[in-house]
Motif scaffolding. Structure first.
Motif, PDB file in Angstrom:
ATOM      1  N   ILE A 178     -11.683  60.479  38.265  1.00 19.98           N
ATOM      2  CA  ILE A 178     -12.827  59.834  38.903  1.00 19.98           C
ATOM      3  C   ILE A 178     -13.115  58.544  38.149  1.00 19.98           C
ATOM      4  N   ILE A 179     -13.041  57.417  38.842  1.00 28.11           N
ATOM      5  CA  ILE A 179     -13.240  56.117  38.197  1.00 28.11           C
ATOM      6  C   ILE A 179     -14.732  55.843  38.101  1.00 28.11           C
ATOM      7  N   ARG A 180     -15.211  55.647  36.877  1.00 22.45           N
ATOM      8  CA  ARG A 180     -16.646  55.609  36.632  1.00 22.45           C
ATOM      9  C   ARG A 180     -17.266  54.219  36.693  1.00 22.45           C
ATOM     10  N   ASP A 181     -16.493  53.176  36.376  1.00 16.36           N
ATOM     11  CA  ASP A 181     -17.091  51.844  36.310  1.00 16.36           C
ATOM     12  C   ASP A 181     -16.055  50.770  36.623  1.00 16.36           C
ATOM     13  N   LYS A 182     -16.531  49.534  36.737  1.00 12.02           N
ATOM     14  CA  LYS A 182     -15.685  48.412  37.123  1.00 12.02           C
ATOM     15  C   LYS A 182     -14.554  48.173  36.123  1.00 12.02           C
ATOM     16  N   LYS A 183     -14.858  48.250  34.827  1.00 11.67           N
ATOM     17  CA  LYS A 183     -13.834  48.007  33.813  1.00 11.67           C
ATOM     18  C   LYS A 183     -12.698  49.017  33.926  1.00 11.67           C
ATOM     19  N   SER A 184     -13.049  50.275  34.079  1.00 11.45           N
ATOM     20  CA  SER A 184     -12.040  51.316  34.237  1.00 11.45           C
ATOM     21  C   SER A 184     -11.226  51.083  35.506  1.00 11.45           C
ATOM     22  N   PHE A 185     -11.915  50.678  36.578  1.00 13.10           N
ATOM     23  CA  PHE A 185     -11.243  50.382  37.844  1.00 13.10           C
ATOM     24  C   PHE A 185     -10.178  49.306  37.650  1.00 13.10           C
ATOM     25  N   GLU A 186     -10.535  48.236  36.981  1.00 12.70           N
ATOM     26  CA  GLU A 186      -9.611  47.121  36.778  1.00 12.70           C
ATOM     27  C   GLU A 186      -8.448  47.517  35.877  1.00 12.70           C
ATOM     28  N   ASN A 187      -8.725  48.323  34.842  1.00 15.47           N
ATOM     29  CA  ASN A 187      -7.661  48.778  33.951  1.00 15.47           C
ATOM     30  C   ASN A 187      -6.654  49.656  34.686  1.00 15.47           C
ATOM     31  N   ILE A 188      -7.163  50.548  35.512  1.00 17.08           N
ATOM     32  CA  ILE A 188      -6.283  51.441  36.270  1.00 17.08           C
ATOM     33  C   ILE A 188      -5.492  50.657  37.308  1.00 17.08           C
ATOM     34  N   ARG A 189      -6.149  49.726  37.961  1.00 18.57           N
ATOM     35  CA  ARG A 189      -5.450  48.891  38.941  1.00 18.57           C
ATOM     36  C   ARG A 189      -4.294  48.128  38.284  1.00 18.57           C
ATOM     37  N   ASN A 190      -4.545  47.537  37.123  1.00 23.13           N
ATOM     38  CA  ASN A 190      -3.491  46.806  36.417  1.00 23.13           C
ATOM     39  C   ASN A 190      -2.365  47.734  35.987  1.00 23.13           C
ATOM     40  N   TYR A 191      -2.725  48.942  35.568  1.00 18.96           N
ATOM     41  CA  TYR A 191      -1.704  49.922  35.187  1.00 18.96           C
ATOM     42  C   TYR A 191      -0.787  50.239  36.364  1.00 18.96           C
ATOM     43  N   ILE A 192      -1.397  50.443  37.536  1.00 11.80           N
ATOM     44  CA  ILE A 192      -0.601  50.764  38.731  1.00 11.80           C
ATOM     45  C   ILE A 192       0.320  49.606  39.095  1.00 11.80           C
ATOM     46  N   ILE A 193      -0.230  48.405  39.156  1.00  7.10           N
ATOM     47  CA  ILE A 193       0.543  47.238  39.567  1.00  7.10           C
ATOM     48  C   ILE A 193       1.712  46.973  38.620  1.00  7.10           C
ATOM     49  N   ARG A 194       1.490  47.186  37.323  1.00  9.69           N
ATOM     50  CA  ARG A 194       2.508  46.864  36.322  1.00  9.69           C
ATOM     51  C   ARG A 194       3.373  48.068  35.950  1.00  9.69           C
ATOM     52  N   ASN A 195       3.206  49.182  36.639  1.00 13.24           N
ATOM     53  CA  ASN A 195       3.945  50.397  36.314  1.00 13.24           C
ATOM     54  C   ASN A 195       5.470  50.200  36.326  1.00 13.24           C
ATOM     55  N   PRO A 196       6.039  49.526  37.336  1.00 15.48           N
ATOM     56  CA  PRO A 196       7.502  49.361  37.339  1.00 15.48           C
ATOM     57  C   PRO A 196       8.036  48.606  36.123  1.00 15.48           C
ATOM     58  N   GLU A 197       7.356  47.560  35.699  1.00 15.29           N
ATOM     59  CA  GLU A 197       7.864  46.783  34.564  1.00 15.29           C
ATOM     60  C   GLU A 197       7.685  47.511  33.243  1.00 15.29           C
ATOM     61  N   ASN A 198       6.821  48.532  33.222  1.00 17.80           N
ATOM     62  CA  ASN A 198       6.611  49.326  32.014  1.00 17.80           C
ATOM     63  C   ASN A 198       7.230  50.718  32.119  1.00 17.80           C
ATOM     64  N   TRP A 199       8.148  50.876  33.035  1.00 17.33           N
ATOM     65  CA  TRP A 199       8.682  52.186  33.370  1.00 17.33           C
ATOM     66  C   TRP A 199       9.317  52.923  32.199  1.00 17.33           C
ATOM     67  N   THR A 200      10.078  52.250  31.351  1.00 17.33           N
ATOM     68  CA  THR A 200      10.787  52.947  30.273  1.00 17.33           C
ATOM     69  C   THR A 200       9.828  53.594  29.283  1.00 17.33           C
ATOM     70  N   GLY A 201       8.611  53.107  29.194  1.00 15.08           N
ATOM     71  CA  GLY A 201       7.634  53.701  28.294  1.00 15.08           C
ATOM     72  C   GLY A 201       6.652  54.609  28.987  1.00 15.08           C
ATOM     73  N   ASP A 202       6.858  54.854  30.272  1.00 13.17           N
ATOM     74  CA  ASP A 202       5.919  55.656  31.058  1.00 13.17           C
ATOM     75  C   ASP A 202       6.093  57.140  30.747  1.00 13.17           C
ATOM     76  N   LYS A 203       4.984  57.891  30.753  1.00  3.16           N
ATOM     77  CA  LYS A 203       5.057  59.316  30.422  1.00  3.16           C
ATOM     78  C   LYS A 203       5.810  60.126  31.467  1.00  3.16           C
ATOM     79  N   PHE A 204       5.946  59.568  32.688  1.00  2.07           N
ATOM     80  CA  PHE A 204       6.690  60.269  33.726  1.00  2.07           C
ATOM     81  C   PHE A 204       8.169  59.904  33.746  1.00  2.07           C
ATOM     82  N   HIS A 205       8.555  58.976  32.884  1.00  2.00           N
ATOM     83  CA  HIS A 205       9.959  58.558  32.824  1.00  2.00           C
ATOM     84  C   HIS A 205      10.810  59.669  32.225  1.00  2.00           C
ATOM     85  N   SER A 206      11.939  59.934  32.839  1.00  4.71           N
ATOM     86  CA  SER A 206      12.830  60.976  32.315  1.00  4.71           C
ATOM     87  C   SER A 206      14.271  60.547  32.501  1.00  4.71           C
TER      88      SER A 206
END
Length: 206
Positions: A178-206
């Motif tokens: 549950i996203i509680r505030d604007k800052k958290s919203f923006e952080n999560i949005r950036n995480y989603i958008i940049r997920n492919p370029e950070n894939w090798t360090g992602d916790k779901f990477h296998s």
């Protein structure tokens, strides 16, 4: 201890127990594939290349708002073995800002008025088995809730992928935040958008 029904243990829900998931709000959703298999494609050079099943998962996510008018969609990404997305129910973005006149944080503005969530339809009852009725009512996702929306999406992806002859399966559960505030919203949005370029360090990477 997990609850028992018909002498079988049921795994407790991962949802926040005191929260009504039909409430207006912004929700960060993650759904993994079965055994985290890369059904959805692969990443090369920081870019996601969708398989046919990945394309189905992508298209059907954007269809959610067609079937659930109370929902608005924000950042979304299909990764090799999972999807990330933000679902916004009702006036969820306004709630984050605490200002009814503020512009929304996503590309598609919320409609000026929101239809109330209709009550859940009555469930079939078994007058001779009240224990079963109580159990099923407790585990069934409520209409208009995050769980019912996600379940509908997962079912549609599975049905269409298998209809076209593709091997596919989801993990049985999903993750939400549950996203509680604007800052958290923006952080999560950036995480989603940049997920492919950070894939090798992602916790779901296998």
């Amino acid at each position: 201890m997990p609850k028992k029904y018909q002498q079988k243990y049921r795994i407790p829900s991962a949802r926040l127990q005191q929260w009504d998931y039909r409430h207006a709000g912004a929700y960060f959703i993650t759904i993994c594939t079965e055994n985290r298999k890369p059904f959805f494609g692969h990443i090369t050079g920081g870019r996601m290349h969708l398989s046919p099943t990945g394309a189905i998962a992508d298209v059907l996510w954007h269809e959610i708002k067609t079937h659930h008018p109370i929902v608005q969609l924000d950042a979304f990404i299909v990764m090799p073995n999972h999807i990330h997305g933000i679902l916004i129910l009702g006036d969820g973005v306004k709630t984050l800002h605490g200002d009814k006149n503020v512009e929304t944080l996503h590309a598609t503005s919320l409609p000026p008025t929101q239809k109330p969530i209709p009550p859940s339809p009555p469930q079939p009852t078994d007058i001779d088995n009240p224990e079963k009725n109580e159990f099923m009512a407790g585990i069934s996702p409520k209409r208009g809730s995050v769980s019912s929306i996600v379940r509908s999406y997962k079912s549609a992806v599975t049905k269409n992928a298998r209809r076209l002859g593709y091997d596919f399966g989801w993990q049985s559960r999903f993750y939400d935040h549950i996203i509680r505030d604007k800052k958290s919203f923006e952080n999560i949005r950036n995480y989603i958008i940049r997920n492919p370029e950070n894939w090798t360090g992602d916790k779901f990477h296998s």
